[in-house]
Design a protein around this motif. Structure first.
Motif, PDB file in Angstrom:
ATOM      1  N   VAL A 220       0.859  -1.187   0.000  1.00  0.00           N
ATOM      2  CA  VAL A 220       0.000   0.000   0.000  1.00  0.00           C
ATOM      3  C   VAL A 220       0.892   1.234   0.000  1.00  0.00           C
ATOM      4  CG1 VAL A 220      -1.780   1.283   1.225  1.00  0.00           C
ATOM      5  CG2 VAL A 220      -1.820  -1.226   1.244  1.00  0.00           C
ATOM      6  N   ILE A 221       0.748   2.078  -1.032  1.00  0.00           N
ATOM      7  CA  ILE A 221       1.625   3.239  -1.153  1.00  0.00           C
ATOM      8  C   ILE A 221       0.872   4.565  -1.156  1.00  0.00           C
ATOM      9  CG2 ILE A 221       3.421   1.941  -2.351  1.00  0.00           C
ATOM     10  CD1 ILE A 221       2.398   3.097  -4.976  1.00  0.00           C
ATOM     11  N   GLY A 222      -0.476   4.543  -1.065  1.00  0.00           N
ATOM     12  CA  GLY A 222      -1.205   5.799  -1.029  1.00  0.00           C
ATOM     13  C   GLY A 222      -2.705   5.598  -0.958  1.00  0.00           C
ATOM     14  N   THR A 223      -3.439   6.699  -0.797  1.00  0.00           N
ATOM     15  CA  THR A 223      -4.903   6.677  -0.829  1.00  0.00           C
ATOM     16  C   THR A 223      -5.384   7.809  -1.737  1.00  0.00           C
ATOM     17  OG1 THR A 223      -5.038   8.081   1.144  1.00  0.00           O
ATOM     18  CG2 THR A 223      -5.147   5.691   1.473  1.00  0.00           C
ATOM     19  N   ALA A 224      -6.546   7.584  -2.346  1.00  0.00           N
ATOM     20  CA  ALA A 224      -7.098   8.576  -3.270  1.00  0.00           C
ATOM     21  C   ALA A 224      -8.612   8.577  -3.158  1.00  0.00           C
ATOM     22  CB  ALA A 224      -6.657   8.278  -4.702  1.00  0.00           C
ATOM     23  N   LEU A 235      -9.394  10.603  -9.833  1.00  0.00           N
ATOM     24  CA  LEU A 235      -9.243  10.541  -8.376  1.00  0.00           C
ATOM     25  C   LEU A 235      -8.250  11.598  -7.926  1.00  0.00           C
ATOM     26  CD1 LEU A 235      -9.579   7.374  -9.454  1.00  0.00           C
ATOM     27  CD2 LEU A 235      -9.370   6.913  -7.004  1.00  0.00           C
ATOM     28  N   LEU A 236      -8.460  12.118  -6.732  1.00  0.00           N
ATOM     29  CA  LEU A 236      -7.529  13.059  -6.119  1.00  0.00           C
ATOM     30  C   LEU A 236      -6.599  12.270  -5.192  1.00  0.00           C
ATOM     31  CD1 LEU A 236      -6.570  15.984  -5.487  1.00  0.00           C
ATOM     32  CD2 LEU A 236      -8.271  15.991  -3.622  1.00  0.00           C
ATOM     33  N   LEU A 237      -5.303  12.406  -5.385  1.00  0.00           N
ATOM     34  CA  LEU A 237      -4.337  11.705  -4.536  1.00  0.00           C
ATOM     35  C   LEU A 237      -4.244  12.410  -3.188  1.00  0.00           C
ATOM     36  CD1 LEU A 237      -2.299   9.413  -4.319  1.00  0.00           C
ATOM     37  CD2 LEU A 237      -0.566  10.938  -5.273  1.00  0.00           C
ATOM     38  N   LEU A 238      -4.657  11.729  -2.134  1.00  0.00           N
ATOM     39  CA  LEU A 238      -4.708  12.326  -0.792  1.00  0.00           C
ATOM     40  C   LEU A 238      -3.384  12.201  -0.053  1.00  0.00           C
ATOM     41  CD1 LEU A 238      -8.206  10.992   0.313  1.00  0.00           C
ATOM     42  CD2 LEU A 238      -7.654  13.220  -0.687  1.00  0.00           C
TER      43      LEU A 238
END
Length: 375
Positions: A220-224, A235-238
């Protein structure tokens, strides 16, 4: 009433003695021990038990211990000999958040929060990142990313993962034991391949063939968050721990990725051909407090906290005496007995793969080392 109480107490003491006998107190155990911040249940138990994974069996036999899985800094562990060895805990009132963990969580935190093992075919069909805002080459926090094959509503949040490795089952090879040989292999897709802590040797591809995929490790390297639907979806990269790249996959956020507590215990049975198949932060071998991947999972009845003994398979060597020859490799051979290496405790379980932490050891752990019941 008094007789009944005396009888109940006697029964408790007998139970304690039986449990303690099974757990085998060490000859050099301390008389008392005060739990300190930074301790782990395993390390404390190893001070006075020859089988530290059996600590709940003794503490659970003590009526003053409300929860044998939870002890806290400042608690005093007393060892006495009333009708047999007896471990007592002086009870205090605590918040569960302050409890001493079973294992050093810092050693496994990355694998608890960031690593998953998914079905390989499912990974291949996950929605994937196809591009970025303003034709950027990489995705950065606060900018849009474009994802294909994602069916979602505006406002939904997703995790962005990067496939790192597949775990494969190689049968019929000429590796150890001349049987099933299990290794972690790098992914075939150059788009998704990244530098990873799992290190392997590519020569096994030619030796064993592709093999049967038993799972794919993703990080897991990010949330969007979804802004606009369509194909591609915007999607917006959070947030992210690294730059997002084309080919990174999209999965649902795991609201409870790991257990809050781990209870070391012996498994009831041993899955067939259970082995160490890969490890992190090392190339050739690992030792205590390092993470390994195992070729067993929930489909085999494996659960978090199960503790296994690790054995190095015996080598096949020439029997020069029996063959009446001092020329190596020209006569009969003999397979040496397997040798004990150490203990591993499972801390995260997936369908066919599990992660474990090496708890202790007397020699390095290698790939292909076998798992056995701890006794």
């Amino acid at each position: 009433m008094i007789r009944k109480s005396i009888g109940l107490l006697a029964g408790m003491l007998v139970t304690v003695a039986v449990y303690a006998a099974g757990a085998q107190l060490r000859a050099d155990h301390p008389d008392t021990y005060t739990v300190k911040k930074g301790d782990t249940l395993w390390a404390i138990s190893a001070r006075f038990l020859s089988k530290p994974w059996l600590w709940p069996e003794i503490w659970q036999a003590n009526p003053q211990v409300q929860n044998p899985h939870l002890i806290f800094p400042g608690d005093v562990l007393n060892l006495s000999f009333i009708n047999g060895p007896h471990v007592g805990l002086q009870p205090r009132v605590h918040s569960e958040e302050a409890a001493v963990p079973a294992i050093p969580l810092d050693a496994v935190r990355t694998f608890l929060k960031e690593m998953r093992v998914l079905n390989t075919r499912d990974v291949e069909h996950l929605p994937y990142v196809v591009g970025f805002e303003e034709a950027d080459l990489r995705g950065t926090v606060g900018k849009n990313v474009y994802v294909r094959n994602l069916h979602a509503d505006p406002g939904q949040r997703f995790a962005i993962v990067r496939p790192t490795h597949t775990f494969r089952n190689f049968n019929g090879g000429k590796g150890r034991d001349n049987g099933a040989d299990l290794l972690a292999r790098p992914l075939d897709s150059d788009v998704s391949m990244v530098r990873t802590p799992w290190l392997e040797e590519s020569r096994f591809d030619d030796h064993f063939g592709r093999g049967e995929d038993i799972g794919t490790e993703v990080s897991v390297i990010g949330t969007a968050e979804v802004l606009r639907t369509g194909d591609p979806t915007t999607l917006l990269l959070l947030d992210s721990t690294m730059e997002i790249r084309k080919g990174d996959r999209i999965v649902a956020i795991d609201e409870k990725p790991y257990d809050p507590y781990f209870y070391p215990h012996a498994p009831k049975s041993l899955p067939g051909n259970a082995r160490v198949i890969a490890f992190a932060d090392a190339y050739d071998a690992v030792g205590p407090h390092q993470v390994v991947a195992l070729n067993i999972g929930s489909q085999d009845g494996v659960e978090n906290g199960q503790t296994y003994s690790i054995y190095q398979p015996g080598e096949e060597i020439p029997d020069d005496v029996a063959s009446n020859s001092w020329n190596r490799g020209t006569g009969q051979t003999v397979t040496l007995p397997q040798e004990f290496v150490g203990h591993v405790m499972v801390f995260r379980t997936f369908d066919r793969v599990a992660y474990g932490l090496i708890m202790d050891g007397i020699r390095p752990v290698h790939k292909h080392d076998k798992l056995e019941l701890p006794e």
